[in-house]
Write a protein that holds these residues in place. Sequence first.
Motif, PDB file in Angstrom:
ATOM      1  N   UNK A 211      -7.567   1.132   0.245  1.00  9.93           N
ATOM      2  CA  UNK A 211      -7.526  -0.139  -0.483  1.00  9.93           C
ATOM      3  C   UNK A 211      -6.434  -0.992   0.113  1.00  9.93           C
ATOM      4  N   UNK A 212      -6.123  -2.125  -0.490  1.00 11.84           N
ATOM      5  CA  UNK A 212      -5.087  -3.007   0.060  1.00 11.84           C
ATOM      6  C   UNK A 212      -3.725  -2.327   0.118  1.00 11.84           C
ATOM      7  N   UNK A 213      -2.877  -2.830   0.992  1.00 10.62           N
ATOM      8  CA  UNK A 213      -1.464  -2.448   0.993  1.00 10.62           C
ATOM      9  C   UNK A 213      -0.833  -3.142  -0.207  1.00 10.62           C
ATOM     10  N   UNK A 214      -0.221  -2.345  -1.113  1.00 11.68           N
ATOM     11  CA  UNK A 214       0.323  -2.898  -2.357  1.00 11.68           C
ATOM     12  C   UNK A 214       1.747  -2.386  -2.560  1.00 11.68           C
ATOM     13  N   UNK A 215       2.608  -3.263  -3.043  1.00 14.45           N
ATOM     14  CA  UNK A 215       3.982  -2.922  -3.377  1.00 14.45           C
ATOM     15  C   UNK A 215       4.097  -2.665  -4.873  1.00 14.45           C
ATOM     16  N   UNK A 216       4.684  -1.514  -5.238  1.00 17.41           N
ATOM     17  CA  UNK A 216       4.936  -1.143  -6.628  1.00 17.41           C
ATOM     18  C   UNK A 216       6.424  -0.848  -6.787  1.00 17.41           C
ATOM     19  N   UNK A 217       6.910  -0.878  -8.050  1.00 16.65           N
ATOM     20  CA  UNK A 217       8.311  -0.538  -8.278  1.00 16.65           C
ATOM     21  C   UNK A 217       8.493   0.076  -9.659  1.00 16.65           C
ATOM     22  N   UNK A 218       9.616   0.797  -9.793  1.00 17.06           N
ATOM     23  CA  UNK A 218      10.026   1.381 -11.072  1.00 17.06           C
ATOM     24  C   UNK A 218      11.542   1.499 -11.059  1.00 17.06           C
ATOM     25  N   UNK A 219      12.200   1.465 -12.217  1.00 15.74           N
ATOM     26  CA  UNK A 219      13.662   1.597 -12.237  1.00 15.74           C
ATOM     27  C   UNK A 219      14.112   2.924 -11.641  1.00 15.74           C
ATOM     28  N   UNK A 220      15.172   2.884 -10.842  1.00 13.40           N
ATOM     29  CA  UNK A 220      15.678   4.109 -10.223  1.00 13.40           C
ATOM     30  C   UNK A 220      16.256   5.073 -11.252  1.00 13.40           C
ATOM     31  N   UNK A 221      16.638   4.560 -12.419  1.00 16.55           N
ATOM     32  CA  UNK A 221      17.160   5.417 -13.486  1.00 16.55           C
ATOM     33  C   UNK A 221      16.108   5.619 -14.571  1.00 16.55           C
ATOM     34  N   UNK A 222      14.840   5.669 -14.143  1.00 17.03           N
ATOM     35  CA  UNK A 222      13.734   5.720 -15.107  1.00 17.03           C
ATOM     36  C   UNK A 222      13.703   7.001 -15.927  1.00 17.03           C
ATOM     37  N   UNK A 223      14.408   8.024 -15.486  1.00 17.59           N
ATOM     38  CA  UNK A 223      14.345   9.288 -16.211  1.00 17.59           C
ATOM     39  C   UNK A 223      13.271  10.190 -15.631  1.00 17.59           C
ATOM     40  N   UNK A 224      12.705  11.056 -16.452  1.00 18.00           N
ATOM     41  CA  UNK A 224      11.790  12.066 -15.950  1.00 18.00           C
ATOM     42  C   UNK A 224      10.424  11.518 -15.577  1.00 18.00           C
ATOM     43  N   UNK A 225      10.002  10.425 -16.197  1.00 19.36           N
ATOM     44  CA  UNK A 225       8.650   9.935 -15.952  1.00 19.36           C
ATOM     45  C   UNK A 225       8.589   8.435 -16.214  1.00 19.36           C
ATOM     46  N   UNK A 226       7.792   7.732 -15.396  1.00 19.85           N
ATOM     47  CA  UNK A 226       7.662   6.281 -15.559  1.00 19.85           C
ATOM     48  C   UNK A 226       6.363   5.817 -14.921  1.00 19.85           C
ATOM     49  N   UNK A 227       5.917   4.656 -15.363  1.00 20.07           N
ATOM     50  CA  UNK A 227       4.748   4.020 -14.764  1.00 20.07           C
ATOM     51  C   UNK A 227       5.212   2.922 -13.827  1.00 20.07           C
ATOM     52  N   UNK A 228       4.705   2.946 -12.610  1.00 20.69           N
ATOM     53  CA  UNK A 228       5.054   1.926 -11.635  1.00 20.69           C
ATOM     54  C   UNK A 228       4.490   0.568 -12.043  1.00 20.69           C
ATOM     55  N   UNK A 229       5.199  -0.465 -11.714  1.00 25.16           N
ATOM     56  CA  UNK A 229       4.737  -1.838 -11.934  1.00 25.16           C
ATOM     57  C   UNK A 229       4.195  -2.381 -10.618  1.00 25.16           C
ATOM     58  N   UNK A 230       3.014  -2.974 -10.668  1.00 23.51           N
ATOM     59  CA  UNK A 230       2.436  -3.583  -9.471  1.00 23.51           C
ATOM     60  C   UNK A 230       3.141  -4.908  -9.211  1.00 23.51           C
ATOM     61  N   UNK A 231       3.727  -5.059  -8.026  1.00 23.75           N
ATOM     62  CA  UNK A 231       4.473  -6.265  -7.684  1.00 23.75           C
ATOM     63  C   UNK A 231       3.575  -7.267  -6.977  1.00 23.75           C
ATOM     64  N   UNK A 232       2.933  -6.852  -5.896  1.00 16.78           N
ATOM     65  CA  UNK A 232       2.060  -7.756  -5.163  1.00 16.78           C
ATOM     66  C   UNK A 232       1.270  -6.991  -4.102  1.00 16.78           C
ATOM     67  N   UNK A 233       0.141  -7.535  -3.716  1.00 13.25           N
ATOM     68  CA  UNK A 233      -0.631  -7.008  -2.595  1.00 13.25           C
ATOM     69  C   UNK A 233      -0.099  -7.631  -1.308  1.00 13.25           C
ATOM     70  N   UNK A 234      -0.048  -6.830  -0.255  1.00 11.54           N
ATOM     71  CA  UNK A 234       0.412  -7.303   1.043  1.00 11.54           C
ATOM     72  C   UNK A 234      -0.730  -7.437   2.041  1.00 11.54           C
ATOM     73  N   UNK A 235      -1.937  -7.098   1.615  1.00 11.90           N
ATOM     74  CA  UNK A 235      -3.130  -7.319   2.434  1.00 11.90           C
ATOM     75  C   UNK A 235      -4.286  -7.616   1.493  1.00 11.90           C
ATOM     76  N   UNK A 236      -5.316  -8.244   2.016  1.00 15.33           N
ATOM     77  CA  UNK A 236      -6.458  -8.609   1.185  1.00 15.33           C
ATOM     78  C   UNK A 236      -7.344  -7.412   0.888  1.00 15.33           C
ATOM     79  N   UNK A 237      -7.361  -6.453   1.798  1.00 17.19           N
ATOM     80  CA  UNK A 237      -8.229  -5.278   1.644  1.00 17.19           C
ATOM     81  C   UNK A 237      -7.602  -4.142   2.429  1.00 17.19           C
ATOM     82  N   UNK A 238      -8.287  -3.024   2.522  1.00 10.59           N
ATOM     83  CA  UNK A 238      -7.776  -1.930   3.322  1.00 10.59           C
ATOM     84  C   UNK A 238      -7.621  -2.382   4.770  1.00 10.59           C
ATOM     85  N   UNK A 239      -6.758  -1.701   5.510  1.00 13.33           N
ATOM     86  CA  UNK A 239      -6.417  -2.144   6.860  1.00 13.33           C
ATOM     87  C   UNK A 239      -6.797  -1.073   7.880  1.00 13.33           C
ATOM     88  N   UNK A 240      -6.854  -1.486   9.141  1.00 13.96           N
ATOM     89  CA  UNK A 240      -7.158  -0.556  10.219  1.00 13.96           C
ATOM     90  C   UNK A 240      -6.018   0.443  10.389  1.00 13.96           C
TER      91      UNK A 240
END
Length: 328
Positions: A211-240
């Motif tokens: 799928x597309x190249x996508x940037x996600x993030x989560x707090x570094x002090x999130x603890x034992x478990x966390x859900x990543x937040x989708x920040x942005x796509x860096x490509x329109x679709x999957x890449x070569x």
Amino acid sequence: MAERGLYKFGGLLLIAILVISAVAYATSGGRPAAEATPAALDDARTGAAPLAQTERDETAAPAEAVCAPDGAPRPLDAEIHESSGVAVSRAHAGIFWTHNDSGDPLLYAVDAQGRTAGRVRVAGASVEDWEDVALAPCPASGDCLYVADIGDNDAERASITVYRIPEPAPGASQSAPATAIRLRYPDGAHDAEALFVLNGAIHVVTKGESGPVVLYRAPADAGAEATLQRVRALSADKVDRQERITAADASPDGRWIVLRTLHEAAFYPAAALAESGPLSPRRVDLHGLDEKQGEGIGFGPDGSVYLTSEGGKKNARATFARLSCTLP
């Protein structure tokens, strides 16, 4: 007499005009003065030196980063046969941390020549698919290593894991107990090989294979478990394959993010990457290093960038290389 003087004066005037024209033509590089650009005319009036075209034209692509290799890549020791990430120590000058993507949970300290200076077992960690490592501040104090067990070739893992440990001494046999941070994507599983830590957040960049190249993030002090937040796509679709992201890092001053592929490094202003607008990274072609499978990248001090490759399994050793880069 007056008539002959007039002819003599006219002849001298014609010669002077021809000489002045020839000089003007020569100094303009063979271009008539009438073809001078408005910018050149402005500079002539103000006395300012002409600016480079890329500086004047705001629509032009940004200048490429300038990077020069510091010699040929150095071979890593045979036991580092799948180097997938690299991080540059700040506490131990001349020490670089790397790891294999499978096998035992070991971090290898290597020196500037790629020679092994230590092997540290990460206490409490296991290896499913270690793909990157980053050095960044710990939530409390000091520097930590963030080991990214985020590889997922089949895109089926329910969660990925980032292990955080205080940076050990290169000669230590074992690290302090690792904090395991379990992360879930908000939109299903993805394969990823790139991680960086910036401004108190862990960032994961997907590979772009399914799928597309996508940037996600989560707090570094999130603890034992966390859900990543989708920040942005860096490509329109999957890449070569040649464009798939294999590693990332943040510069020590937090101004730049570098993403690498097998044969290219792309430098993004960190502020722009966090926004939704268009991106124009500065790109560096890495083909000249002749890496067999370029996997790791890490910023050092003073504009240096370090690279590792997995090598060609039994056919070629994994390698370690340094670039000296100039960024605005």
